[in-house]
Enzyme design. Structure first.
Site, short mmCIF file in Angstrom:
data_model
loop_
_atom_site.label_atom_id
_atom_site.label_comp_id
_atom_site.label_asym_id
_atom_site.label_seq_id
_atom_site.Cartn_x
_atom_site.Cartn_y
_atom_site.Cartn_z
N ASP A 10 0.79 -1.24 0.00
CA ASP A 10 0.00 0.00 0.00
C ASP A 10 0.82 1.29 0.00
O ASP A 10 0.49 2.22 0.74
CB ASP A 10 -0.98 0.00 1.19
CG ASP A 10 -2.01 -1.12 1.12
OD1 ASP A 10 -1.97 -1.92 0.16
OD2 ASP A 10 -2.86 -1.19 2.03
N ASP A 48 -4.53 -0.80 -1.98
CA ASP A 48 -5.84 -0.65 -1.35
C ASP A 48 -6.73 0.01 -2.41
O ASP A 48 -6.35 1.02 -3.01
CB ASP A 48 -5.66 0.26 -0.12
CG ASP A 48 -6.63 -0.02 1.00
OD1 ASP A 48 -6.98 -1.20 1.22
OD2 ASP A 48 -7.04 0.95 1.68
N HIS A 50 -10.66 0.74 -2.96
CA HIS A 50 -12.05 0.70 -2.50
C HIS A 50 -13.01 1.37 -3.47
O HIS A 50 -12.69 2.43 -4.03
CB HIS A 50 -12.17 1.45 -1.16
CG HIS A 50 -11.33 0.91 -0.06
ND1 HIS A 50 -11.39 -0.39 0.36
CD2 HIS A 50 -10.41 1.52 0.74
CE1 HIS A 50 -10.55 -0.56 1.38
NE2 HIS A 50 -9.93 0.57 1.62
N HIS A 54 -17.55 2.81 0.45
CA HIS A 54 -17.12 1.57 1.11
C HIS A 54 -17.52 1.56 2.58
O HIS A 54 -17.57 2.60 3.24
CB HIS A 54 -15.59 1.45 0.97
CG HIS A 54 -15.06 0.10 1.31
ND1 HIS A 54 -14.46 -0.18 2.52
CD2 HIS A 54 -15.07 -1.06 0.61
CE1 HIS A 54 -14.10 -1.46 2.53
NE2 HIS A 54 -14.47 -2.01 1.39
N HIS A 82 -10.61 6.95 1.45
CA HIS A 82 -9.22 6.84 0.98
C HIS A 82 -9.14 5.78 -0.11
O HIS A 82 -9.96 4.86 -0.16
CB HIS A 82 -8.27 6.47 2.14
CG HIS A 82 -8.57 5.11 2.69
ND1 HIS A 82 -9.58 4.87 3.60
CD2 HIS A 82 -8.00 3.90 2.45
CE1 HIS A 82 -9.62 3.59 3.87
NE2 HIS A 82 -8.69 2.96 3.20
N LYS A 107 -6.97 -4.92 -3.20
CA LYS A 107 -7.76 -5.45 -2.08
C LYS A 107 -8.69 -4.38 -1.56
O LYS A 107 -8.46 -3.19 -1.78
CB LYS A 107 -6.83 -5.94 -0.97
CG LYS A 107 -5.93 -4.85 -0.44
CD LYS A 107 -4.93 -5.39 0.56
CE LYS A 107 -4.07 -4.28 1.12
NZ LYS A 107 -4.84 -3.25 1.83
N CYS A 152 -2.30 -2.92 7.56
CA CYS A 152 -2.11 -3.84 6.43
C CYS A 152 -0.82 -4.65 6.51
O CYS A 152 -0.81 -5.82 6.12
CB CYS A 152 -2.24 -3.07 5.12
SG CYS A 152 -3.95 -2.51 4.88
#
Ligand code: VGL
Ligand code: ZN
Length: 198
Positions: A10, A48, A50, A54, A82, A107, A152
């Site tokens: 990330d 990351d 999203h 989310h 984010h 993810k 993470c």
């Protein structure tokens, strides 16, 4: 045969200074990531990623960031919006040598489930596919760098151990968010699980 994979977690604009969920000193990991990537046999980048709205976003619940809510899979920390898919904040930091990546794992794409770990969503059962890919490639050892130590990175390290990989985390290549001592707790949990700090 590839034995060791470098997993760069990330390193995205939103987790670096000026980003929506900036990790203090987050961009300090980039030099370490680039140096390690230059010599790694296999480089995995996680991102990351999203959808807007989310479930991990405080705004989705009309609440303030950094509180918690109970979701079907347990307690969820509420974050500022984010790493929304396709936005500048979700892009890899421009200083990261992302061209070195062999695999990119996205993810947190399920609107209803957060995903801290690069291996499983936060329900602890839905796989991202990374475990199978690494196994098929013959990887047995993981070296982790990136953001954030206490979320993470930690969950990826713990799941990596759970899947039977040797896991080490490079102390100089990670930085944490640190909510209520979560960085110290993360190092303790990782040590307990057999994660090597180096
Ligand atoms: C992360 C909080 C929310 C991380 C991702 O990369 O550590 N933390 N989403
Ligand atoms: Zn996230």
């Amino acid at each position: 045969m590839i034995r060791e994979a470098l997993v760069v977690i990330d390193v995205q604009n939103d987790f670096c200074p000026g980003g929506a969920l900036a990790v203090p000193d987050g961009d300090a990991v980039i030099a370490v990531c680039n140096a390690r990537m230059a010599t790694a046999d296999l480089v995995v980048l996680t991102q990351d990623w999203h959808p807007a709205g989310h479930q991990s976003f405080a705004s989705t619940h009309g609440l303030a960031p950094f509180g918690t809510v109970e979701l079907a899979y347990g307690t969820q920390v509420l974050w500022p919006d984010h790493c929304v898919q396709g936005t500048a904040g979700a892009a890899f930091h421009p200083a990261l040598d992302a061209d070195r990546a062999n695999l990119v794992i996205r993810k947190g794409t399920n609107p209803a489930i957060d995903s801290y770990s690069a291996f499983f969503e936060n329900d602890q059962t839905t796989p991202t596919g990374l475990g199978g890919a690494l196994r098929e490639l013959g990887v047995t050892e993981l070296v982790l760098v990136g953001l954030a130590t206490d979320y993470c990175v930690k969950y990826t390290a713990l799941d990596g151990r759970r899947l039977g990989f040797a896991v080490s985390v490079l102390e100089g290549g990670v930085r944490g968010i640190d909510l209520n001592g979560s960085v110290a707790a993360a190092w303790a949990e990782m040590a307990e699980a057999g994660v090597v700090r180096r």
